[in-house]
Write a protein that holds these residues in place. Structure first.
Motif, PDB file in Angstrom:
ATOM      1  N   GLU A  64     -20.842   2.310 -49.542  1.00 27.55           N
ATOM      2  CA  GLU A  64     -20.395   2.661 -47.435  1.00 27.55           C
ATOM      3  C   GLU A  64     -19.134   2.719 -46.881  1.00 27.55           C
ATOM      4  N   ALA A  65     -19.742   3.236 -45.318  1.00 26.66           N
ATOM      5  CA  ALA A  65     -18.614   3.096 -44.862  1.00 26.66           C
ATOM      6  C   ALA A  65     -18.040   2.292 -43.616  1.00 26.66           C
ATOM      7  N   GLN A  66     -17.261   1.119 -43.265  1.00 26.26           N
ATOM      8  CA  GLN A  66     -17.574   0.665 -42.419  1.00 26.26           C
ATOM      9  C   GLN A  66     -15.874   0.733 -41.684  1.00 26.26           C
ATOM     10  N   VAL A  67     -17.518   1.172 -40.255  1.00 28.34           N
ATOM     11  CA  VAL A  67     -15.930   1.397 -38.854  1.00 28.34           C
ATOM     12  C   VAL A  67     -15.897  -0.346 -38.663  1.00 28.34           C
ATOM     13  N   ARG A  68     -14.186   0.089 -38.109  1.00 32.89           N
ATOM     14  CA  ARG A  68     -14.662  -1.295 -37.865  1.00 32.89           C
ATOM     15  C   ARG A  68     -13.182  -1.187 -36.451  1.00 32.89           C
ATOM     16  N   PRO A  69     -12.860  -1.846 -35.450  1.00 31.36           N
ATOM     17  CA  PRO A  69     -12.123  -2.180 -34.310  1.00 31.36           C
ATOM     18  C   PRO A  69      -9.999  -2.210 -35.369  1.00 31.36           C
ATOM     19  N   ARG A  70      -9.305  -1.246 -34.105  1.00 33.20           N
ATOM     20  CA  ARG A  70      -8.113  -1.480 -34.669  1.00 33.20           C
ATOM     21  C   ARG A  70      -7.251  -2.261 -33.774  1.00 33.20           C
ATOM     22  N   SER A  71      -6.903  -2.867 -34.715  1.00 32.10           N
ATOM     23  CA  SER A  71      -6.300  -4.373 -33.629  1.00 32.10           C
ATOM     24  C   SER A  71      -5.724  -4.336 -32.814  1.00 32.10           C
ATOM     25  N   GLY A  72      -4.642  -3.455 -33.119  1.00 31.84           N
ATOM     26  CA  GLY A  72      -3.480  -2.600 -31.979  1.00 31.84           C
ATOM     27  C   GLY A  72      -4.404  -2.395 -30.020  1.00 31.84           C
ATOM     28  N   LEU A  73      -5.438  -1.740 -30.187  1.00 31.07           N
ATOM     29  CA  LEU A  73      -6.560  -1.761 -29.213  1.00 31.07           C
ATOM     30  C   LEU A  73      -7.043  -2.662 -28.586  1.00 31.07           C
ATOM     31  N   ALA A  74      -7.302  -3.457 -30.244  1.00 26.37           N
ATOM     32  CA  ALA A  74      -8.058  -4.961 -28.901  1.00 26.37           C
ATOM     33  C   ALA A  74      -7.165  -5.569 -28.568  1.00 26.37           C
ATOM     34  N   LEU A  75      -6.188  -5.861 -29.146  1.00 24.52           N
ATOM     35  CA  LEU A  75      -4.919  -7.144 -28.300  1.00 24.52           C
ATOM     36  C   LEU A  75      -4.017  -6.575 -26.827  1.00 24.52           C
ATOM     37  N   LYS A  76      -3.965  -5.046 -27.522  1.00 26.47           N
ATOM     38  CA  LYS A  76      -3.555  -5.007 -25.976  1.00 26.47           C
ATOM     39  C   LYS A  76      -4.597  -4.393 -24.985  1.00 26.47           C
ATOM     40  N   ASN A  77      -6.318  -3.906 -24.992  1.00 23.35           N
ATOM     41  CA  ASN A  77      -6.479  -3.530 -23.782  1.00 23.35           C
ATOM     42  C   ASN A  77      -8.059  -3.639 -23.994  1.00 23.35           C
ATOM     43  N   PHE A 108      -9.758   2.384 -19.432  1.00 25.07           N
ATOM     44  CA  PHE A 108      -9.125   2.726 -20.607  1.00 25.07           C
ATOM     45  C   PHE A 108      -9.186   4.012 -21.024  1.00 25.07           C
ATOM     46  N   THR A 109      -8.770   4.667 -21.678  1.00 23.85           N
ATOM     47  CA  THR A 109      -9.146   6.421 -21.078  1.00 23.85           C
ATOM     48  C   THR A 109      -8.705   6.384 -23.015  1.00 23.85           C
ATOM     49  N   VAL A 110      -9.441   7.232 -23.692  1.00 18.51           N
ATOM     50  CA  VAL A 110      -9.922   7.999 -25.106  1.00 18.51           C
ATOM     51  C   VAL A 110      -8.891   9.301 -24.709  1.00 18.51           C
ATOM     52  N   SER A 111      -8.122   9.809 -25.177  1.00 20.83           N
ATOM     53  CA  SER A 111      -7.424  11.274 -25.210  1.00 20.83           C
ATOM     54  C   SER A 111      -8.318  12.196 -27.222  1.00 20.83           C
ATOM     55  N   ARG A 112      -8.107  13.343 -26.839  1.00 22.39           N
ATOM     56  CA  ARG A 112      -8.275  14.155 -28.131  1.00 22.39           C
ATOM     57  C   ARG A 112      -7.318  13.255 -28.703  1.00 22.39           C
ATOM     58  N   GLY A 113      -7.591  13.604 -30.296  1.00 26.43           N
ATOM     59  CA  GLY A 113      -6.896  13.347 -31.343  1.00 26.43           C
ATOM     60  C   GLY A 113      -6.134  11.551 -31.131  1.00 26.43           C
ATOM     61  N   ASP A 114      -6.781  10.314 -30.341  1.00 30.68           N
ATOM     62  CA  ASP A 114      -6.150   8.994 -30.543  1.00 30.68           C
ATOM     63  C   ASP A 114      -6.589   8.691 -31.728  1.00 30.68           C
ATOM     64  N   ARG A 115      -6.008   8.127 -31.892  1.00 31.54           N
ATOM     65  CA  ARG A 115      -6.610   6.807 -33.393  1.00 31.54           C
ATOM     66  C   ARG A 115      -7.690   6.108 -33.163  1.00 31.54           C
ATOM     67  N   ILE A 116      -9.298   5.805 -32.650  1.00 28.16           N
ATOM     68  CA  ILE A 116      -9.758   4.641 -31.744  1.00 28.16           C
ATOM     69  C   ILE A 116     -10.149   3.736 -32.760  1.00 28.16           C
ATOM     70  N   ALA A 117     -10.230   4.191 -34.152  1.00 27.57           N
ATOM     71  CA  ALA A 117     -10.665   3.455 -34.892  1.00 27.57           C
ATOM     72  C   ALA A 117     -10.314   2.776 -36.503  1.00 27.57           C
ATOM     73  N   GLN A 118     -10.893   2.055 -37.415  1.00 26.35           N
ATOM     74  CA  GLN A 118     -10.288   2.864 -39.099  1.00 26.35           C
ATOM     75  C   GLN A 118     -11.404   2.168 -39.581  1.00 26.35           C
ATOM     76  N   MET A 119     -11.354   2.649 -41.361  1.00 26.90           N
ATOM     77  CA  MET A 119     -12.606   3.010 -41.704  1.00 26.90           C
ATOM     78  C   MET A 119     -11.850   2.421 -43.130  1.00 26.90           C
ATOM     79  N   ILE A 120     -13.251   1.441 -43.783  1.00 24.84           N
ATOM     80  CA  ILE A 120     -13.079   0.955 -45.169  1.00 24.84           C
ATOM     81  C   ILE A 120     -14.518   2.089 -46.091  1.00 24.84           C
ATOM     82  N   ILE A 121     -13.656   1.750 -47.120  1.00 24.73           N
ATOM     83  CA  ILE A 121     -14.949   2.929 -48.209  1.00 24.73           C
ATOM     84  C   ILE A 121     -15.227   1.648 -49.036  1.00 24.73           C
ATOM     85  N   ALA A 122     -16.352   0.809 -49.407  1.00 21.49           N
ATOM     86  CA  ALA A 122     -16.678  -0.071 -50.090  1.00 21.49           C
ATOM     87  C   ALA A 122     -18.190   0.095 -51.108  1.00 21.49           C
TER      88      ALA A 122
END
Length: 151
Positions: A64-77, A108-122
């Motif tokens: 499976e692929a798990q889609v998870r938050p990015r810690s920096g986006l969570a902490l800062k925004n 919060f603005t999401v722009s093209r190419g922004d890193r928005i999440a991370q994906m774990i393959i498990a």
């Protein structure tokens, strides 16, 4: 020869120019996902938005692929993945999307190419479910939320 599972990625037309999932460092567990939006997406406080990534994929069986938050986006925004972790099943072939929610106090603005999440393959296993009339006893029993103590 690598023991890593092979994930086949199909870049979609609106994903041209967007990096495929990638590991930012040698020991990173999560591959960064980027936004494949045509125009800036503004997420107001309390608002939820589905952000496209511009790719579809085929995972190996029993992964499976798990889609998870990015810690920096969570902490800062205050930006996080709403259904964290989101699961992408091995038989899904549609575009990978990320459900972001703004728990912050400002838009919060999401722009093209922004890193928005991370994906774990498990890897995963599927259980065989068996109905029984009684369950085995344990010391905890039916004690629920917080019943095992705080420390």
């Amino acid at each position: 020869m690598s023991l890593n599972p092979v994930v086949h990625i199909q870049k979609l037309p609106h994903g041209e120019g967007i990096d495929l999932p990638f590991y930012a460092t040698t020991h990173a567990a999560g591959a960064d996902l980027r936004a494949a939006v045509d125009a800036d997406v503004i997420i107001q406080p309390g608002e939820t938005r589905l952000i496209k990534t511009g790719f579809a994929m085929a995972l190996p069986d029993n992964y499976e692929a798990q889609v998870r938050p990015r810690s920096g986006l969570a902490l800062k925004n205050g930006i996080t993945v709403l259904n964290s972790p989101g699961t992408v099943d091995a038989d899904y072939r549609g575009e990978v999307g990320v459900i972001l929610i703004n728990h912050g106090k400002e838009a919060f603005t999401v722009s093209r190419g922004d890193r928005i999440a991370q994906m774990i393959i498990a890897p995963f296993v599927q259980a065989d479910f068996s109905e029984v009339s009684e369950l085995s006893e344990t010391a905890r029993g039916t004690g629920g939320f917080g019943s095992s103590g705080q420390k």
